[in-house]
Scaffold this motif. Structure first.
Motif, PDB file in Angstrom:
ATOM      1  N   ILE A  80      32.188  40.686  39.684  1.00 32.12           N
ATOM      2  CA  ILE A  80      31.958  42.086  39.328  1.00 32.12           C
ATOM      3  C   ILE A  80      30.799  42.196  38.357  1.00 32.12           C
ATOM      4  N   ALA A  81      30.245  43.375  38.300  1.00 29.35           N
ATOM      5  CA  ALA A  81      29.266  43.721  37.270  1.00 29.35           C
ATOM      6  C   ALA A  81      29.886  44.828  36.433  1.00 29.35           C
ATOM      7  N   ILE A  82      29.802  44.682  35.133  1.00 23.15           N
ATOM      8  CA  ILE A  82      30.338  45.694  34.228  1.00 23.15           C
ATOM      9  C   ILE A  82      29.356  46.851  34.163  1.00 23.15           C
ATOM     10  N   GLY A  83      29.870  48.067  34.371  1.00 22.23           N
ATOM     11  CA  GLY A  83      29.017  49.249  34.339  1.00 22.23           C
ATOM     12  C   GLY A  83      28.922  49.877  32.963  1.00 22.23           C
ATOM     13  N   GLY A  84      29.986  49.849  32.211  1.00 24.69           N
ATOM     14  CA  GLY A  84      29.980  50.445  30.886  1.00 24.69           C
ATOM     15  C   GLY A  84      31.369  50.516  30.300  1.00 24.69           C
ATOM     16  N   LEU A  85      31.421  50.762  29.011  1.00 20.29           N
ATOM     17  CA  LEU A  85      32.687  50.889  28.297  1.00 20.29           C
ATOM     18  C   LEU A  85      33.251  52.287  28.510  1.00 20.29           C
ATOM     19  N   LEU A  86      34.542  52.363  28.835  1.00 24.33           N
ATOM     20  CA  LEU A  86      35.222  53.646  29.025  1.00 24.33           C
ATOM     21  C   LEU A  86      36.203  53.950  27.893  1.00 24.33           C
ATOM     22  N   VAL A  87      36.986  52.952  27.486  1.00 24.44           N
ATOM     23  CA  VAL A  87      38.065  53.174  26.513  1.00 24.44           C
ATOM     24  C   VAL A  87      38.195  51.974  25.582  1.00 24.44           C
ATOM     25  N   VAL A  88      38.466  52.280  24.302  1.00 29.22           N
ATOM     26  CA  VAL A  88      38.969  51.298  23.345  1.00 29.22           C
ATOM     27  C   VAL A  88      40.252  51.905  22.789  1.00 29.22           C
ATOM     28  N   ASP A  89      41.347  51.176  22.906  1.00 31.35           N
ATOM     29  CA  ASP A  89      42.649  51.666  22.456  1.00 31.35           C
ATOM     30  C   ASP A  89      43.223  50.678  21.455  1.00 31.35           C
ATOM     31  N   PRO A 142      54.053  53.462  30.545  1.00 30.49           N
ATOM     32  CA  PRO A 142      53.571  54.656  29.823  1.00 30.49           C
ATOM     33  C   PRO A 142      52.323  54.431  28.971  1.00 30.49           C
ATOM     34  N   ARG A 143      52.269  53.335  28.238  1.00 36.33           N
ATOM     35  CA  ARG A 143      51.111  53.085  27.367  1.00 36.33           C
ATOM     36  C   ARG A 143      49.838  52.960  28.207  1.00 36.33           C
ATOM     37  N   LEU A 144      49.897  52.227  29.298  1.00 33.66           N
ATOM     38  CA  LEU A 144      48.723  52.058  30.160  1.00 33.66           C
ATOM     39  C   LEU A 144      48.402  53.341  30.916  1.00 33.66           C
ATOM     40  N   ARG A 145      49.417  54.101  31.263  1.00 33.96           N
ATOM     41  CA  ARG A 145      49.198  55.373  31.964  1.00 33.96           C
ATOM     42  C   ARG A 145      48.291  56.297  31.140  1.00 33.96           C
ATOM     43  N   LYS A 146      48.541  56.379  29.839  1.00 37.12           N
ATOM     44  CA  LYS A 146      47.701  57.217  28.971  1.00 37.12           C
ATOM     45  C   LYS A 146      46.273  56.670  28.898  1.00 37.12           C
ATOM     46  N   ARG A 159      31.737  60.074  28.326  1.00 37.40           N
ATOM     47  CA  ARG A 159      32.027  59.881  26.900  1.00 37.40           C
ATOM     48  C   ARG A 159      33.107  58.815  26.722  1.00 37.40           C
ATOM     49  N   VAL A 160      32.784  57.759  25.993  1.00 39.34           N
ATOM     50  CA  VAL A 160      33.750  56.700  25.702  1.00 39.34           C
ATOM     51  C   VAL A 160      34.891  57.285  24.877  1.00 39.34           C
ATOM     52  N   ARG A 161      36.099  56.858  25.160  1.00 39.54           N
ATOM     53  CA  ARG A 161      37.278  57.320  24.433  1.00 39.54           C
ATOM     54  C   ARG A 161      37.764  56.235  23.480  1.00 39.54           C
ATOM     55  N   TYR A 162      38.044  56.641  22.232  1.00 44.44           N
ATOM     56  CA  TYR A 162      38.706  55.765  21.269  1.00 44.44           C
ATOM     57  C   TYR A 162      40.103  56.322  21.082  1.00 44.44           C
ATOM     58  N   LEU A 163      41.106  55.491  21.366  1.00 48.18           N
ATOM     59  CA  LEU A 163      42.496  55.928  21.332  1.00 48.18           C
ATOM     60  C   LEU A 163      43.283  55.160  20.283  1.00 48.18           C
ATOM     61  N   HIS A 164      44.359  55.793  19.859  1.00 44.70           N
ATOM     62  CA  HIS A 164      45.323  55.159  18.966  1.00 44.70           C
ATOM     63  C   HIS A 164      46.639  55.187  19.728  1.00 44.70           C
ATOM     64  N   ASP A 165      47.045  54.028  20.251  1.00 48.86           N
ATOM     65  CA  ASP A 165      48.251  53.907  21.068  1.00 48.86           C
ATOM     66  C   ASP A 165      48.243  54.879  22.240  1.00 48.86           C
ATOM     67  N   GLY A 166      47.094  54.973  22.902  1.00 48.27           N
ATOM     68  CA  GLY A 166      46.985  55.799  24.103  1.00 48.27           C
ATOM     69  C   GLY A 166      46.638  57.243  23.861  1.00 48.27           C
ATOM     70  N   LEU A 167      46.593  57.666  22.611  1.00 47.57           N
ATOM     71  CA  LEU A 167      46.331  59.067  22.305  1.00 47.57           C
ATOM     72  C   LEU A 167      44.982  59.215  21.625  1.00 47.57           C
ATOM     73  N   PRO A 168      44.281  60.308  21.917  1.00 49.13           N
ATOM     74  CA  PRO A 168      42.982  60.529  21.260  1.00 49.13           C
ATOM     75  C   PRO A 168      43.153  60.631  19.747  1.00 49.13           C
ATOM     76  N   THR A 169      42.171  60.149  19.027  1.00 50.55           N
ATOM     77  CA  THR A 169      42.166  60.267  17.577  1.00 50.55           C
ATOM     78  C   THR A 169      41.355  61.505  17.209  1.00 50.55           C
ATOM     79  N   SER A 170      41.821  62.243  16.262  1.00 47.20           N
ATOM     80  CA  SER A 170      41.096  63.455  15.890  1.00 47.20           C
ATOM     81  C   SER A 170      39.934  63.107  14.977  1.00 47.20           C
ATOM     82  N   GLY A 171      38.851  63.805  15.166  1.00 51.01           N
ATOM     83  CA  GLY A 171      37.703  63.649  14.299  1.00 51.01           C
ATOM     84  C   GLY A 171      36.796  62.480  14.610  1.00 51.01           C
ATOM     85  N   LEU A 172      37.133  61.691  15.636  1.00 51.71           N
ATOM     86  CA  LEU A 172      36.270  60.553  15.974  1.00 51.71           C
ATOM     87  C   LEU A 172      35.637  60.751  17.326  1.00 51.71           C
TER      88      LEU A 172
END
Length: 172
Positions: A80-89, A142-146, A159-172
């Protein structure tokens, strides 16, 4: 008294001692890999309940994106070739596990790989299939589903997502 950089041997020993006491994180690296019809590859691990995205755990001193490439090569025999970062949780401690950083990257197949011929190579996976996006959430824990939903949104809007236990963090 702390050593100074003017004494390289003592300075490196001092830094190594500090490094040995620093916290270590478990790190996972998965991918969203789509076929020509837009379906997403999911895998059925033999060692845990529920389906998963292809990928796995990062080894010591290995970059997460390289771990994803390695894991798909080892478990499915695909390049595979990596296209880009989508999520950091950031996943908090749970059960017997310490906290973890979970990455999801977009990816595409490279070379002459036939999407229909992707099959598990080792005992870690029972099955690997491309499924329509709408069928996948019901198969995931459930954790992976989010995290999967956040990755799809990142694919849609770039837009890359930064999550805290699967949930969006406010202000970041």
């Amino acid at each position: 008294m702390n050593p100074s950089p003017t004494d390289p041997v003592a300075w490196n020993a001092y830094l190594a001692e500090g490094n040995a006491r620093q916290a270590r994180k478990r790190v996972a690296a998965d991918v969203i890999l789509r076929d020509a019809a837009g379906r997403v590859l999911v895998v059925d691990p033999t060692y845990k309940e529920g389906w998963d995205l292809p990928g796995g755990m990062v080894e010591a001193n290995e970059p997460p994106h390289e771990a994803a490439v390695r894991e798909l090569r080892e478990e499915l025999g695909v390049e595979i070739a990596i296209g880009g970062l989508l999520v950091v949780d950031w996943v908090p401690p749970h059960g017997p596990w310490d906290d973890q950083l979970a990455f999801i990257f977009s990816a595409c197949l490279v070379g002459d790989t036939d999407e229909a011929g992707i099959e598990p190579l080792d005992g870690e996976l029972a099955e690997a299939v491309f499924l329509p996006v709408g069928e996948i959430p019901a198969l995931l824990r459930p954790r992976l589903r989010k995290r999967f939903g956040a990755a799809l949104r990142a694919l849609d809007d770039g837009r890359v997502r930064y999550l805290h236990d699967g949930l969006p963090t406010s202000g970041l």
